[in-house]
Design an enzyme around this catalytic site. Structure first.
Site, PDB file in Angstrom:
ATOM      1  N   MET A 106      -4.088   3.403   0.507  1.00  0.00           N
ATOM      2  CA  MET A 106      -5.340   2.676   0.260  1.00  0.00           C
ATOM      3  C   MET A 106      -6.174   2.622   1.536  1.00  0.00           C
ATOM      4  O   MET A 106      -7.092   1.810   1.655  1.00  0.00           O
ATOM      5  CB  MET A 106      -5.042   1.269  -0.249  1.00  0.00           C
ATOM      6  N   HIS A 130      -2.553   2.854   9.528  1.00  0.00           N
ATOM      7  CA  HIS A 130      -1.862   2.430  10.757  1.00  0.00           C
ATOM      8  C   HIS A 130      -0.738   3.425  11.023  1.00  0.00           C
ATOM      9  O   HIS A 130      -0.563   4.405  10.266  1.00  0.00           O
ATOM     10  CB  HIS A 130      -1.350   0.992  10.607  1.00  0.00           C
ATOM     11  N   HIS A 169       1.544   4.490   8.130  1.00  0.00           N
ATOM     12  CA  HIS A 169       0.990   5.542   7.269  1.00  0.00           C
ATOM     13  C   HIS A 169       1.101   6.902   7.969  1.00  0.00           C
ATOM     14  O   HIS A 169       1.466   7.901   7.352  1.00  0.00           O
ATOM     15  CB  HIS A 169      -0.506   5.299   7.010  1.00  0.00           C
ATOM     16  N   GLN A 198      -5.068  -2.461  -9.658  1.00  0.00           N
ATOM     17  CA  GLN A 198      -3.851  -3.162  -9.264  1.00  0.00           C
ATOM     18  C   GLN A 198      -4.142  -4.537  -8.655  1.00  0.00           C
ATOM     19  O   GLN A 198      -3.229  -5.242  -8.246  1.00  0.00           O
ATOM     20  CB  GLN A 198      -3.016  -2.318  -8.297  1.00  0.00           C
ATOM     21  N   GLY A 241       6.445   4.635   1.110  1.00  0.00           N
ATOM     22  CA  GLY A 241       7.154   3.846   2.103  1.00  0.00           C
ATOM     23  C   GLY A 241       8.096   2.858   1.434  1.00  0.00           C
ATOM     24  O   GLY A 241       7.760   2.259   0.417  1.00  0.00           O
ATOM     25  N   LYS A 247       8.686   0.165   2.632  1.00  0.00           N
ATOM     26  CA  LYS A 247       8.091  -1.162   2.873  1.00  0.00           C
ATOM     27  C   LYS A 247       7.709  -1.781   1.523  1.00  0.00           C
ATOM     28  O   LYS A 247       7.887  -2.961   1.286  1.00  0.00           O
ATOM     29  CB  LYS A 247       6.868  -1.011   3.768  1.00  0.00           C
ATOM     30  N   GLN A 290       7.776  -0.929  -5.452  1.00  0.00           N
ATOM     31  CA  GLN A 290       6.821   0.125  -5.838  1.00  0.00           C
ATOM     32  C   GLN A 290       7.491   1.495  -5.800  1.00  0.00           C
ATOM     33  O   GLN A 290       7.348   2.308  -6.719  1.00  0.00           O
ATOM     34  CB  GLN A 290       5.633   0.082  -4.880  1.00  0.00           C
ATOM     35  N   SER A 311      -1.668  -2.879   6.473  1.00  0.00           N
ATOM     36  CA  SER A 311      -3.123  -2.966   6.623  1.00  0.00           C
ATOM     37  C   SER A 311      -3.571  -4.426   6.634  1.00  0.00           C
ATOM     38  O   SER A 311      -4.616  -4.760   7.186  1.00  0.00           O
ATOM     39  CB  SER A 311      -3.819  -2.231   5.478  1.00  0.00           C
TER      40      SER A 311
HETATM   41  P1  AMP Z   1      -0.886   1.292   1.274  1.00  0.00           P
HETATM   42  O1  AMP Z   1      -2.066   1.924   1.913  1.00  0.00           O
HETATM   43  O2  AMP Z   1      -0.563  -0.054   1.819  1.00  0.00           O
HETATM   44  O3  AMP Z   1      -0.932   1.345  -0.226  1.00  0.00           O
HETATM   45  O4  AMP Z   1       0.361   2.201   1.687  1.00  0.00           O
HETATM   46  C1  AMP Z   1       0.383   3.565   1.432  1.00  0.00           C
HETATM   47  C2  AMP Z   1       1.792   4.063   1.615  1.00  0.00           C
HETATM   48  O5  AMP Z   1       2.198   3.823   2.947  1.00  0.00           O
HETATM   49  C3  AMP Z   1       2.797   3.349   0.697  1.00  0.00           C
HETATM   50  O6  AMP Z   1       3.758   4.273   0.227  1.00  0.00           O
HETATM   51  C4  AMP Z   1       3.421   2.346   1.631  1.00  0.00           C
HETATM   52  O7  AMP Z   1       4.716   1.964   1.255  1.00  0.00           O
HETATM   53  C5  AMP Z   1       3.426   3.121   2.928  1.00  0.00           C
HETATM   54  N1  AMP Z   1       3.513   2.202   4.067  1.00  0.00           N
HETATM   55  C6  AMP Z   1       2.680   1.181   4.335  1.00  0.00           C
HETATM   56  N2  AMP Z   1       3.112   0.511   5.419  1.00  0.00           N
HETATM   57  C7  AMP Z   1       4.245   1.125   5.832  1.00  0.00           C
HETATM   58  C8  AMP Z   1       5.171   0.894   6.893  1.00  0.00           C
HETATM   59  N3  AMP Z   1       5.024  -0.109   7.752  1.00  0.00           N
HETATM   60  N4  AMP Z   1       6.224   1.731   6.995  1.00  0.00           N
HETATM   61  C9  AMP Z   1       6.406   2.761   6.114  1.00  0.00           C
HETATM   62  N5  AMP Z   1       5.574   3.013   5.102  1.00  0.00           N
HETATM   63  C10 AMP Z   1       4.500   2.219   4.957  1.00  0.00           C
END
Ligand code: AMP
Length: 306
Positions: A34, A38, A41, A65, A173, A175, A179, A212
């Site tokens: 999204m 950081h 990602h 979502q 991730g 994290k 999901q 984020s």
């Molecule tokens: P998001 O932009 O938050 O939807 O995350 C995009 C992808 O990056 C998802 O698969 C998250 O699980 C992964 N992600 C976000 N933060 C981390 C992190 N600290 N370590 C590993 N993967 C991450």
């Protein structure tokens, strides 16, 4: 076409599909995000190079979502900074897929969602979209309980991205543990020809899982939020030293977080694949938590492989 280290930006889903089809003789990895990227990602994107010849990163804040009461309007974004960060990834990326609206179907009759329970920002905005992917059991607990439209929106947008990009592999991730498991199950159940890779959590030096949303924490809240990883590590050490009772382990987590001033949304100890709650650790589990610090809700987890 631009060089690999730079990547090309595609905003139109039909162009994205055309590109993917024209590259069919190569393997493609997709990393859905999204944005507001950081280092977590970026590590995930770098890892993608180990799984395919071409790497597509999608940047899309998915309205389906978010419930209207959630933080869609304040979700951070900075596309230009994202591009600059992507250029630092060793190997670069091949495509940045940045659609403006994945639910724009032209002239469609808007649904009247007045009075509908559990409506997302997408339906509230009057989109004609009405097809959903639900992973019924895995989406029920934890984040799914607190955010009733969340996983329906995630599974649906990921299914759409898979149909548009047609990747061989997609990376998620750990994290976002629930999901990751949900997407893995969706792929199995619906026969998507995509391999799902789960990637370890990337943390800041002080232990806070990168997110984020962390930028929205005040310095004091950020300090308090360190209790999240501290509490999880404490519980894991206790389990490794023989404390296998989940109630006692959960208490360790809850006490540490509450002492720091965090407001717990949930803390659960569940079996790693089924996400079923366990009372006594007999096989690999994961402790999953969601905690509010001020107006920011953070999630984190730790696997215990006993
Ligand atoms: P998001 O932009 O938050 O939807 O995350 C995009 C992808 O990056 C998802 O698969 C998250 O699980 C992964 N992600 C976000 N933060 C981390 C992190 N600290 N370590 C590993 N993967 C991450």
């Amino acid at each position: 076409m631009a060089r690999r280290s730079q990547g090309i930006i595609i905003t139109d889903k039909y162009q994205m599909r055309t590109w993917a089809r024209s590259m069919r003789h190569n393997s493609i990895a997709l990393v859905p995000t999204m944005g507001f990227l950081h280092d977590g990602h970026l590590s995930l994107i770098q890892e993608a190079h180990n799984h395919a010849q071409l790497v597509v990163v999608s940047i899309y804040v998915n309205p389906s979502q978010f419930a209207p009461s959630e933080d869609l309007s304040t979700y951070p974004s900075d596309f230009d900074a994202d591009i600059r960060k992507l250029m630092t990834v060793p190997g670069g990326v091949d495509v940045i897929f940045h659609p403006h609206n994945l639910y724009d179907y032209g002239v469609e009759s808007a649904m009247d969602c007045a009075g509908m329970a559990n409506v997302s920002c997408l339906e509230e905005s009057g989109s004609g979209h009405e097809t959903w992917v639900r992973v019924e059991r895995l989406e029920k607990g934890m984040c799914g309980r607190s955010r009733p439209v969340f996983f329906r929106g995630v599974a649906t947008v990921v299914a759409k991205l898979f149909n548009i990009v047609d990747p061989d592999v997609a990376l998620f991730g750990k994290k976002d543990y629930q999901q990751w498991r949900i997407i893995d199950r969706m792929v199995r159940d619906l026969d998507f020809p995509v391999k799902i890779v789960g990637f370890e959590i990337v943390r800041d030096a002080d232990g806070l899982a990168m997110s984020s949303r962390n930028v929205r924490l005040s310095p004091i809240e950020r300090q308090k939020a360190l209790s999240i990883n501290r509490s999880l590590s404490k519980a894991k050490s206790a389990a490794e030293q023989g404390e296998l009772n989940c109630k006692s382990l959960k208490n360790l987590v809850v006490d540490e977080i509450q002492e720091a001033g965090g407001e717990l949304d949930y803390a659960e100890i569940v079996e790693q694949k089924s996400l079923e709650a366990v009372e006594e650790i007999k096989s690999p589990v994961v402790i999953l938590i969601a905690v509010w610090f001020g107006k920011v809700r953070l999630i984190d987890n730790i696997e215990i492989n006993i």
